[in-house]
Enzyme design. Structure first.
Site, PDB file in Angstrom:
ATOM      1  N   HIS A  37       0.831  -1.207   0.000  1.00 41.97           N
ATOM      2  CA  HIS A  37       0.000   0.000   0.000  1.00 41.97           C
ATOM      3  C   HIS A  37       0.869   1.261   0.000  1.00 41.97           C
ATOM      4  O   HIS A  37       0.571   2.241  -0.672  1.00 41.97           O
ATOM      5  CB  HIS A  37      -0.896   0.035   1.240  1.00 41.97           C
ATOM      6  CG  HIS A  37      -1.870  -1.096   1.347  1.00 41.97           C
ATOM      7  ND1 HIS A  37      -1.767  -2.069   2.320  1.00 41.97           N
ATOM      8  CD2 HIS A  37      -2.977  -1.406   0.635  1.00 41.97           C
ATOM      9  CE1 HIS A  37      -2.760  -2.930   2.190  1.00 41.97           C
ATOM     10  NE2 HIS A  37      -3.514  -2.558   1.183  1.00 41.97           N
ATOM     11  N   GLY A 147      -2.617  -1.385  -7.384  1.00 41.31           N
ATOM     12  CA  GLY A 147      -1.491  -2.314  -7.404  1.00 41.31           C
ATOM     13  C   GLY A 147      -1.739  -3.484  -8.337  1.00 41.31           C
ATOM     14  O   GLY A 147      -2.856  -4.008  -8.427  1.00 41.31           O
ATOM     15  N   ASP A 150      -3.252  -7.121  -7.515  1.00 40.15           N
ATOM     16  CA  ASP A 150      -4.621  -7.447  -7.918  1.00 40.15           C
ATOM     17  C   ASP A 150      -4.783  -7.012  -9.373  1.00 40.15           C
ATOM     18  O   ASP A 150      -5.526  -6.079  -9.686  1.00 40.15           O
ATOM     19  CB  ASP A 150      -5.609  -6.729  -7.001  1.00 40.15           C
ATOM     20  CG  ASP A 150      -5.350  -7.051  -5.543  1.00 40.15           C
ATOM     21  OD1 ASP A 150      -5.862  -8.071  -5.068  1.00 40.15           O
ATOM     22  OD2 ASP A 150      -4.589  -6.309  -4.884  1.00 40.15           O
ATOM     23  N   VAL A 176       4.456  -5.604  -4.888  1.00 44.32           N
ATOM     24  CA  VAL A 176       5.530  -5.585  -3.881  1.00 44.32           C
ATOM     25  C   VAL A 176       5.528  -6.909  -3.112  1.00 44.32           C
ATOM     26  O   VAL A 176       4.465  -7.376  -2.669  1.00 44.32           O
ATOM     27  CB  VAL A 176       5.345  -4.401  -2.901  1.00 44.32           C
ATOM     28  CG1 VAL A 176       6.437  -4.404  -1.831  1.00 44.32           C
ATOM     29  CG2 VAL A 176       5.357  -3.080  -3.660  1.00 44.32           C
ATOM     30  N   SER A 186      -2.716  -8.043   3.103  1.00 40.64           N
ATOM     31  CA  SER A 186      -3.253  -7.952   4.467  1.00 40.64           C
ATOM     32  C   SER A 186      -3.658  -9.337   4.969  1.00 40.64           C
ATOM     33  O   SER A 186      -3.607  -9.619   6.159  1.00 40.64           O
ATOM     34  CB  SER A 186      -4.470  -7.023   4.492  1.00 40.64           C
ATOM     35  OG  SER A 186      -4.140  -5.775   3.918  1.00 40.64           O
ATOM     36  N   ARG A 187      -4.050 -10.215   4.041  1.00 40.35           N
ATOM     37  CA  ARG A 187      -4.515 -11.555   4.434  1.00 40.35           C
ATOM     38  C   ARG A 187      -3.364 -12.472   4.849  1.00 40.35           C
ATOM     39  O   ARG A 187      -3.611 -13.545   5.406  1.00 40.35           O
ATOM     40  CB  ARG A 187      -5.324 -12.198   3.309  1.00 40.35           C
ATOM     41  CG  ARG A 187      -6.681 -11.549   3.098  1.00 40.35           C
ATOM     42  CD  ARG A 187      -7.562 -12.360   2.155  1.00 40.35           C
ATOM     43  NE  ARG A 187      -8.944 -11.902   2.173  1.00 40.35           N
ATOM     44  CZ  ARG A 187      -9.480 -11.066   1.269  1.00 40.35           C
ATOM     45  NH1 ARG A 187      -8.755 -10.602   0.270  1.00 40.35           N
ATOM     46  NH2 ARG A 187     -10.746 -10.703   1.362  1.00 40.35           N
TER      47      ARG A 187
HETATM   48  P1  AMP Z   1      -6.468  -3.867  -0.531  1.00 38.84           P
HETATM   49  O1  AMP Z   1      -6.290  -3.087   0.733  1.00 38.84           O
HETATM   50  O2  AMP Z   1      -6.002  -5.283  -0.438  1.00 38.84           O
HETATM   51  O3  AMP Z   1      -7.857  -3.723  -1.110  1.00 38.84           O
HETATM   52  O4  AMP Z   1      -5.509  -3.204  -1.602  1.00 38.84           O
HETATM   53  C1  AMP Z   1      -5.561  -1.823  -1.864  1.00 38.84           C
HETATM   54  C2  AMP Z   1      -4.637  -1.502  -2.999  1.00 38.84           C
HETATM   55  O5  AMP Z   1      -3.303  -1.891  -2.651  1.00 38.84           O
HETATM   56  C3  AMP Z   1      -4.970  -2.264  -4.299  1.00 38.84           C
HETATM   57  O6  AMP Z   1      -4.754  -1.406  -5.413  1.00 38.84           O
HETATM   58  C4  AMP Z   1      -4.000  -3.392  -4.276  1.00 38.84           C
HETATM   59  O7  AMP Z   1      -3.694  -3.907  -5.551  1.00 38.84           O
HETATM   60  C5  AMP Z   1      -2.780  -2.726  -3.657  1.00 38.84           C
HETATM   61  N1  AMP Z   1      -1.888  -3.724  -3.103  1.00 38.84           N
HETATM   62  C6  AMP Z   1      -2.161  -4.660  -2.153  1.00 38.84           C
HETATM   63  N2  AMP Z   1      -1.099  -5.455  -1.946  1.00 38.84           N
HETATM   64  C7  AMP Z   1      -0.118  -5.039  -2.793  1.00 38.84           C
HETATM   65  C8  AMP Z   1       1.209  -5.458  -3.080  1.00 38.84           C
HETATM   66  N3  AMP Z   1       1.752  -6.508  -2.449  1.00 38.84           N
HETATM   67  N4  AMP Z   1       1.898  -4.792  -4.024  1.00 38.84           N
HETATM   68  C9  AMP Z   1       1.357  -3.741  -4.679  1.00 38.84           C
HETATM   69  N5  AMP Z   1       0.108  -3.288  -4.455  1.00 38.84           N
HETATM   70  C10 AMP Z   1      -0.623  -3.925  -3.538  1.00 38.84           C
END
Ligand code: AMP
Length: 280
Positions: A37, A147, A150, A176, A186-187
């Site tokens: 993030h 990111g 996803d 990343v 997060s999971r």
């Molecule tokens: P989330 O909180 O999981 O809904 O993710 C929020 C944003 O962070 C989304 O655009 C995700 O693709 C991005 N994101 C989550 N994990 C990663 C990661 N490991 N590398 C890059 N972007 C990420």
């Protein structure tokens, strides 16, 4: 740093920023923030006058049997990380603030959201596109960073923005990983130490399959099968391993150049996703 819980107040603030000529960069998240993030916030910080981060565990993208109730939360930690990376605004609404009890409007992308995660999570992308469309109208961003962890979600959002004429540039950001190769998520918090080390098989087998396919595209089927076997041997339950054309999310044709090799697998009860994007 400003923190808004009210969408109406955020929208008023964002419209004032726009009227005063400031550019807005937006990073939507579900919180429990990690370095993945943060990389998105850093990209937004470099480009925009004002960086808005949303933190919202969106109920409409979870199916009844999924982990909405136990999704990890750490609001104070998230606020500190956003501040350390120079975010200006956090928008953290309550679900009741975001969705009226009689809300009856959806935003739905109907092609790119069907394969991969769309098969086992048939209502997931409808929830994502609906909430992202609402967040775009509330935060009024000039651009938003998504990111490639996803990747399918990023492609679906790009299609929604194109089809619905949202005046928002979508900036895809690199995936990343932890030092050992596990995609940050997060999971990952749900994984036991043993599950976590077994889950490294996902990235390892994707790298092996990518090397084979990049050298000879005729090996796609065999390389995908090999990856499934490797993840299963490590104790994972494979949801999918697939190679699709990045533009269509269909089986690659002879004309396909950029492809996504994507995997989803359960370790214990935790569903993890990962991908490699490369040219054939
Ligand atoms: P989330 O909180 O999981 O809904 O993710 C929020 C944003 O962070 C989304 O655009 C995700 O693709 C991005 N994101 C989550 N994990 C990663 C990661 N490991 N590398 C890059 N972007 C990420």
């Amino acid at each position: 740093m400003k923190i808004f819980q009210s969408g109406a107040e955020l929208q008023k603030y964002a419209l004032e920023l726009k009227r005063s000529g400031r550019t807005i960069g937006f990073v939507p998240t579900m919180g429990f923030l990690h370095d993945g993030h943060m990389s998105l916030i850093d990209i937004a910080r470099k480009k925009a006058d004002v960086v808005i981060v949303s933190i919202f565990v969106n109920p409409t993208q979870f199916a009844p049997n999924e982990d909405f109730d136990r999704y990890p939360r750490d609001f104070d930690g998230d606020v500190a990380k956003c501040a350390a990376h120079g975010a200006d605004v956090i928008y953290a609404p309550e679900a009741a603030e975001m969705y009226r009890p009689d809300a009856s409007t959806w935003v739905e992308e109907t092609v790119l959201s069907k394969p991969l995660c769309g098969i086992s999570r048939p209502t997931f992308y409808r929830g994502v596109t609906t909430v992202v469309a609402k967040l775009f109208l509330l935060a009024q961003p000039d651009f938003a960073v998504f990111g490639l962890k996803d990747a399918q979600q990023c492609f679906v959002i790009q299609r929604m923005v194109r089809d619905m004429n949202f005046p928002v540039e979508i900036i895809p950001a690199p995936l990343v990983r932890d030092a050992d190769g596990l995609a940050l998520s997060s999971r990952n918090r749900y994984l036991s130490a043993d599950e976590r080390s077994r889950a490294l098989s996902i990235h390892r087998s994707l790298l092996a399959a990518k090397a084979r396919i990049a050298a000879d595209r005729r090996t796609i089927a065999a390389a995908v099968e090999e990856a499934k076997v490797a993840i299963t041997a490590a104790g994972g339950r494979v949801d999918y391993v697939e190679v699709l054309d990045c533009d269509t999310l269909q089986t690659p044709t002879d004309a396909s150049r950029r492809v996504i090799l994507a995997a989803a697998a359960f370790f214990g009860t935790t569903r993890l996703i990962d991908n490699e994007i490369f040219n054939l």
